[in-house]
Design a protein around this motif. Sequence first.
Motif, PDB file in Angstrom:
ATOM      1  N   ASP B  21     -27.630  19.109 -15.787  1.00 34.09           N
ATOM      2  CA  ASP B  21     -27.033  19.663 -14.579  1.00 34.09           C
ATOM      3  C   ASP B  21     -25.688  18.964 -14.409  1.00 34.09           C
ATOM      4  O   ASP B  21     -25.638  17.790 -14.024  1.00 34.09           O
ATOM      5  N   LEU B  22     -24.600  19.684 -14.726  1.00 35.38           N
ATOM      6  CA  LEU B  22     -23.310  19.016 -14.815  1.00 35.38           C
ATOM      7  C   LEU B  22     -22.254  19.716 -13.982  1.00 35.38           C
ATOM      8  O   LEU B  22     -22.257  20.944 -13.864  1.00 35.38           O
ATOM      9  N   ASP B  23     -21.331  18.932 -13.473  1.00 37.32           N
ATOM     10  CA  ASP B  23     -20.167  19.486 -12.788  1.00 37.32           C
ATOM     11  C   ASP B  23     -19.073  18.430 -12.849  1.00 37.32           C
ATOM     12  O   ASP B  23     -19.141  17.423 -12.147  1.00 37.32           O
ATOM     13  N   PHE B  24     -18.121  18.646 -13.708  1.00 36.73           N
ATOM     14  CA  PHE B  24     -17.020  17.678 -13.807  1.00 36.73           C
ATOM     15  C   PHE B  24     -15.794  18.357 -14.412  1.00 36.73           C
ATOM     16  O   PHE B  24     -15.882  19.456 -14.949  1.00 36.73           O
ATOM     17  N   GLU B  30      -6.173  12.809 -20.545  1.00 37.86           N
ATOM     18  CA  GLU B  30      -7.115  11.747 -20.175  1.00 37.86           C
ATOM     19  C   GLU B  30      -8.020  11.364 -21.343  1.00 37.86           C
ATOM     20  O   GLU B  30      -8.283  12.194 -22.219  1.00 37.86           O
ATOM     21  N   LEU B  31      -8.503  10.136 -21.317  1.00 35.15           N
ATOM     22  CA  LEU B  31      -9.604   9.763 -22.214  1.00 35.15           C
ATOM     23  C   LEU B  31     -10.815   9.478 -21.322  1.00 35.15           C
ATOM     24  O   LEU B  31     -10.832   8.505 -20.579  1.00 35.15           O
ATOM     25  N   VAL B  32     -11.755  10.379 -21.387  1.00 37.96           N
ATOM     26  CA  VAL B  32     -12.942  10.250 -20.536  1.00 37.96           C
ATOM     27  C   VAL B  32     -14.135   9.885 -21.403  1.00 37.96           C
ATOM     28  O   VAL B  32     -14.397  10.545 -22.417  1.00 37.96           O
ATOM     29  N   SER B  33     -14.818   8.828 -21.034  1.00 39.15           N
ATOM     30  CA  SER B  33     -16.015   8.439 -21.785  1.00 39.15           C
ATOM     31  C   SER B  33     -17.261   8.919 -21.067  1.00 39.15           C
ATOM     32  O   SER B  33     -17.310   8.913 -19.836  1.00 39.15           O
ATOM     33  N   ILE B  34     -18.236   9.307 -21.855  1.00 41.49           N
ATOM     34  CA  ILE B  34     -19.537   9.647 -21.283  1.00 41.49           C
ATOM     35  C   ILE B  34     -20.517   8.600 -21.783  1.00 41.49           C
ATOM     36  O   ILE B  34     -20.696   8.446 -23.005  1.00 41.49           O
ATOM     37  N   LEU B 198     -15.742   0.884 -21.105  1.00 40.23           N
ATOM     38  CA  LEU B 198     -14.954   0.190 -20.089  1.00 40.23           C
ATOM     39  C   LEU B 198     -13.574  -0.175 -20.614  1.00 40.23           C
ATOM     40  O   LEU B 198     -12.592  -0.169 -19.890  1.00 40.23           O
ATOM     41  N   SER B 199     -13.500  -0.487 -21.923  1.00 41.63           N
ATOM     42  CA  SER B 199     -12.244  -1.003 -22.452  1.00 41.63           C
ATOM     43  C   SER B 199     -11.212   0.089 -22.740  1.00 41.63           C
ATOM     44  O   SER B 199     -10.025  -0.176 -22.680  1.00 41.63           O
ATOM     45  N   ILE B 200     -11.645   1.306 -23.104  1.00 41.42           N
ATOM     46  CA  ILE B 200     -10.636   2.277 -23.553  1.00 41.42           C
ATOM     47  C   ILE B 200     -10.479   3.489 -22.639  1.00 41.42           C
ATOM     48  O   ILE B 200      -9.574   4.272 -22.849  1.00 41.42           O
ATOM     49  N   SER B 201     -11.332   3.616 -21.642  1.00 39.97           N
ATOM     50  CA  SER B 201     -11.349   4.901 -20.917  1.00 39.97           C
ATOM     51  C   SER B 201     -10.398   4.932 -19.726  1.00 39.97           C
ATOM     52  O   SER B 201     -10.117   3.900 -19.120  1.00 39.97           O
ATOM     53  N   ASP B 202      -9.922   6.136 -19.412  1.00 40.11           N
ATOM     54  CA  ASP B 202      -9.238   6.337 -18.142  1.00 40.11           C
ATOM     55  C   ASP B 202     -10.277   6.550 -17.048  1.00 40.11           C
ATOM     56  O   ASP B 202     -10.140   6.069 -15.938  1.00 40.11           O
ATOM     57  N   ARG B 203     -11.314   7.322 -17.403  1.00 41.93           N
ATOM     58  CA  ARG B 203     -12.431   7.520 -16.479  1.00 41.93           C
ATOM     59  C   ARG B 203     -13.729   7.481 -17.258  1.00 41.93           C
ATOM     60  O   ARG B 203     -13.741   7.735 -18.473  1.00 41.93           O
ATOM     61  N   ILE B 204     -14.804   7.207 -16.547  1.00 42.38           N
ATOM     62  CA  ILE B 204     -16.117   7.137 -17.196  1.00 42.38           C
ATOM     63  C   ILE B 204     -17.089   8.044 -16.436  1.00 42.38           C
ATOM     64  O   ILE B 204     -17.078   8.072 -15.195  1.00 42.38           O
ATOM     65  N   ILE B 205     -17.886   8.769 -17.225  1.00 42.02           N
ATOM     66  CA  ILE B 205     -18.971   9.542 -16.623  1.00 42.02           C
ATOM     67  C   ILE B 205     -20.275   8.860 -17.037  1.00 42.02           C
ATOM     68  O   ILE B 205     -20.532   8.694 -18.229  1.00 42.02           O
ATOM     69  N   ILE B 215     -19.002   9.260 -11.550  1.00 35.54           N
ATOM     70  CA  ILE B 215     -17.747   9.432 -12.295  1.00 35.54           C
ATOM     71  C   ILE B 215     -16.725   8.532 -11.624  1.00 35.54           C
ATOM     72  O   ILE B 215     -16.613   8.520 -10.391  1.00 35.54           O
ATOM     73  N   GLY B 216     -15.980   7.793 -12.425  1.00 38.55           N
ATOM     74  CA  GLY B 216     -14.962   6.931 -11.829  1.00 38.55           C
ATOM     75  C   GLY B 216     -14.181   6.177 -12.865  1.00 38.55           C
ATOM     76  O   GLY B 216     -14.450   6.294 -14.067  1.00 38.55           O
ATOM     77  N   THR B 217     -13.211   5.415 -12.395  1.00 38.06           N
ATOM     78  CA  THR B 217     -12.437   4.582 -13.311  1.00 38.06           C
ATOM     79  C   THR B 217     -13.341   3.440 -13.781  1.00 38.06           C
ATOM     80  O   THR B 217     -14.352   3.138 -13.117  1.00 38.06           O
ATOM     81  N   PRO B 218     -12.990   2.800 -14.882  1.00 39.53           N
ATOM     82  CA  PRO B 218     -13.838   1.688 -15.350  1.00 39.53           C
ATOM     83  C   PRO B 218     -14.053   0.625 -14.270  1.00 39.53           C
ATOM     84  O   PRO B 218     -15.149   0.090 -14.117  1.00 39.53           O
ATOM     85  N   GLU B 219     -12.973   0.337 -13.494  1.00 36.55           N
ATOM     86  CA  GLU B 219     -13.094  -0.688 -12.445  1.00 36.55           C
ATOM     87  C   GLU B 219     -14.095  -0.232 -11.367  1.00 36.55           C
ATOM     88  O   GLU B 219     -14.910  -1.016 -10.893  1.00 36.55           O
ATOM     89  N   ASP B 220     -13.992   1.033 -10.995  1.00 36.44           N
ATOM     90  CA  ASP B 220     -14.933   1.573  -9.994  1.00 36.44           C
ATOM     91  C   ASP B 220     -16.366   1.467 -10.497  1.00 36.44           C
ATOM     92  O   ASP B 220     -17.276   1.048  -9.778  1.00 36.44           O
ATOM     93  N   ILE B 221     -16.539   1.916 -11.736  1.00 28.36           N
ATOM     94  CA  ILE B 221     -17.885   1.951 -12.289  1.00 28.36           C
ATOM     95  C   ILE B 221     -18.484   0.545 -12.335  1.00 28.36           C
ATOM     96  O   ILE B 221     -19.664   0.354 -12.018  1.00 28.36           O
ATOM     97  N   TYR B 222     -17.663  -0.425 -12.703  1.00 28.60           N
ATOM     98  CA  TYR B 222     -18.209  -1.780 -12.854  1.00 28.60           C
ATOM     99  C   TYR B 222     -18.274  -2.531 -11.517  1.00 28.60           C
ATOM    100  O   TYR B 222     -19.274  -3.153 -11.201  1.00 28.60           O
ATOM    101  N   ARG B 223     -17.219  -2.413 -10.735  1.00 29.52           N
ATOM    102  CA  ARG B 223     -17.145  -3.224  -9.518  1.00 29.52           C
ATOM    103  C   ARG B 223     -17.801  -2.536  -8.321  1.00 29.52           C
ATOM    104  O   ARG B 223     -18.309  -3.196  -7.425  1.00 29.52           O
ATOM    105  N   ARG B 224     -17.740  -1.235  -8.287  1.00 28.57           N
ATOM    106  CA  ARG B 224     -18.318  -0.499  -7.165  1.00 28.57           C
ATOM    107  C   ARG B 224     -19.265   0.580  -7.665  1.00 28.57           C
ATOM    108  O   ARG B 224     -19.017   1.781  -7.459  1.00 28.57           O
ATOM    109  N   PRO B 225     -20.304   0.189  -8.386  1.00 33.36           N
ATOM    110  CA  PRO B 225     -21.229   1.199  -8.923  1.00 33.36           C
ATOM    111  C   PRO B 225     -21.883   1.979  -7.780  1.00 33.36           C
ATOM    112  O   PRO B 225     -22.313   1.386  -6.783  1.00 33.36           O
ATOM    113  N   GLY B 226     -21.914   3.279  -7.923  1.00 35.68           N
ATOM    114  CA  GLY B 226     -22.438   4.118  -6.848  1.00 35.68           C
ATOM    115  C   GLY B 226     -23.949   4.062  -6.748  1.00 35.68           C
ATOM    116  O   GLY B 226     -24.518   4.347  -5.705  1.00 35.68           O
ATOM    117  N   THR B 227     -24.588   3.732  -7.858  1.00 31.67           N
ATOM    118  CA  THR B 227     -26.051   3.683  -7.840  1.00 31.67           C
ATOM    119  C   THR B 227     -26.536   2.408  -8.540  1.00 31.67           C
ATOM    120  O   THR B 227     -25.794   1.764  -9.285  1.00 31.67           O
TER     121      THR B 227
END
Lengths: 488, 355
Positions: B21-24, B30-34, B198-205, B215-227
């Motif tokens: 179930d995806l929506d992005f 961009e370089l987006v990592s999944i 984390l090292s190469i992405s502009d955004r991470i899913i 979905i967020g920037t590496p800093e968001d994902i690591y420092r402010r994880p949503g879950t």
Amino acid sequence: MKRNDTFIRTYPLAGVILFLVLALAPLGFSVAAGAQDAVKLVSDRTALMALADCLCLSAACTLAALLLGLPGARIMARTAFPCKGILRWLYCVMTLVPVFYIRLCCKVVPFPSIGKPWMWEGAVLALLSVPSVVFITGEFWRRLDPGMEQCASSLKTPGGRIYRTITMPRIRAAATASALYVFARCFTYMMAAKTTVDALSSSLNVICAIIGLLVLIPLFITADKAMCRKDRSKGLPQQKPCCAAGHIFVFIYVIVSLCVAAAPLVLILLKSIRTPEGFSFTAYIGLFKTVYTSGSRTFICSLILLAGSLIISLLIALRISYGASDSRFVLALALAPLAMGPYAFASGMRGLFAFIPSVPLIVPGILSHTVMTVPFMVLVLTPAVRRVPDTLRNVSRSLGYSESRSFMRMDRKLLGPHIAAACFVGAAASLGDFGASFISGLASVPVQIDSFISTGDLQHACALGFILTLICLLSISIGRAIMRKSHV
Amino acid sequence: MSDTILQCRNIKKTYPRLSLDLDFSVSQGELVSIIGPSDSGKSTVLKLIAGFVNPDSGIVAIDGQVVTHLPTEKRNTAVVFHDYALFPHMNVEQNVAYSLKQRKIAKDDMIPEIRRLLELVNLSGFEKRGIEDLAADEKLRLALARALASDPCILLLDEPLMLLDSKKRFELRNEIRQIHLKSGVTTVYVTNDKEEALSISDRIIVMKNGKIDQIGTPEDIYRRPGTEFTATFTGECNILPYDVILKTLRVPETERSKVIYQCFGPDHKLLFRPEDMVVNDMPGLPFPEFFPHLRFENAKIIRCEYLGKEYLVTAQYDEFIIKVYTVYRPASDCITAGIRMNKILEFNDGRLIRH
């Protein structure tokens, strides 16, 4: 095993349908014709006895071949010794050796006058089947990881128990496959040998075909499941060099098994050379003249059968191989004619074409040969198709090539050596096939050999047999050599 | 967004063991990592974009054009698989030329283009080499060059570093970033290695069980994880129940009840990274005083793992298990560690509610 590739789903369809038509139509006709005689068959004690004889003899041959072949399979799998590649090739050749040799062997080999002739026929059949067990089981066994046996051995389990509890359960599928293959081969040969001149031949051939079908479909599904498990293993395990005493044992077994199994062929060769006046080059020229001027155009007939069946078989087999790489049922279906034998197909095909009098005899002959050649080509092509990763075709498509162009530029080139090898192996199978051309009323080389045997001209039979053997061996050798150049 | 190059809208795809179930969307360049654990559907997302798999419902649009039911060859994407899928019967030059021929590049222009691409991936001079003569990292470079040769709108990389050793992985991930920056091609990169992402992405899913967790920037994902899942998947972390506050909070007594009341609900969980903790591993030394913070006094060391540049120490304080990083191996079997309140994330029912 299901592959996520639409090409593999759509491409084989035409081949499978054509093959089904070619195989089922004559078989259906045979069944219909046989059904008329079925009532007579039940009341015909001789025919029932013949059937029982064939079943018992085939079972005995299979057991003998299995007992003699399993030690050989172990040696091929687990022991490193020089010239093993050549031995493996020899076993492969002998597995594919044309069945009509059995009859020639029985005429040529000076059997002692004890026992009934069919006993010796069975013995020859069993010995010629030993390489099939060694080759099929050995090829599977050598790919099994020996780590489990080593682990059990480190737990101080005795060797016999390791074999029973660890090894045997893993090779059971391959051993069963080889045993059932030998059984099918023996049974179809004997049924054909005993019933082709009989009034009830069509009924018995149908029974033979149906038994073959029932035996072979589960056999190939089982064996293929096991082979697929094998495919996932990484590379081949290291083989142990055996000690000096082990070497002696191995060589004695290999030499004895090869000599015993190859003895009939060697005798045919010797007989073709060492006749009372010596079978010289001039005598061979004479043979060609005899065969050529006999009015039957033997060589031309064989060549037409070969060319026609190869072209149609290749078109069908290549497509079926893609289906067989994805579905075990398709594989079993493609290999079923091996068990049913050429007699059922050829008699049905001939009966079908009898309704169209203007069609020359060679057409049903070619179609019968095609049905019998397709399984050998599928056997060569399917493993190669399986080894072509889906990712290659996917990458090609993602780079902008359509499915058909990807096939032409990727698969066709990658499988090129295998396609050529399949043609050579198919050629050997088609040239050596006796039943299809015999029933179709065509005078191919094997039929000519048979007529030489029938008239008591064993010298010419052996000489022609030797030539045919050489051509078949050469064909198989070239096929194997070409396959080595493959990228998959 | 005007510069959106890839849109996956309400994509649904059901398998026996997975429901996607995806929506992005992905922006141009961009370089987006999944990232996500095994069987979370990462590679399937790539297959959906490439067209190897069709969704049950939803829309895939590339460069403004809906391509949901277009075959792969008409989507202008290029895929690099984890096994690289190089054509074994062609040499390096022919592999790259395979893509160029499809683009109908003139023969005279082909050789300079091949050279340019091989130079881009640091594979100059390898033109005539066979595939079997290439090392694993060279194969990856070639696969990248071949993919770029088709001039794709989107480059799809499916765990390309999986077959490499850790040193090569480190080198190649930076090179992939450099190649991406030089070529400017939008890239979707699937991996299960969080460091790579984390090292190469502009955004991470971040994916979990076929759904997008964050979905967020590496800093968001690591420092402010949503879950809680994203927090634990992207790095080591301590997750402790609300009770820990009552036992470890260090704050003037007058403010204690106020802090507890204002900050945390009784069903909530607290989450903090081991590297944010302050450690005192020498017994007898005074612990630095800063307020407010949680302090785990004389926690008993259960395990001490040497990671090369530091130690990861797992210790037990009361019924709580904590993890901390230390530069030196702890001198005793106890350790005292503290964490500032402003470094603590608060989760309720697996979701971040306060940072």
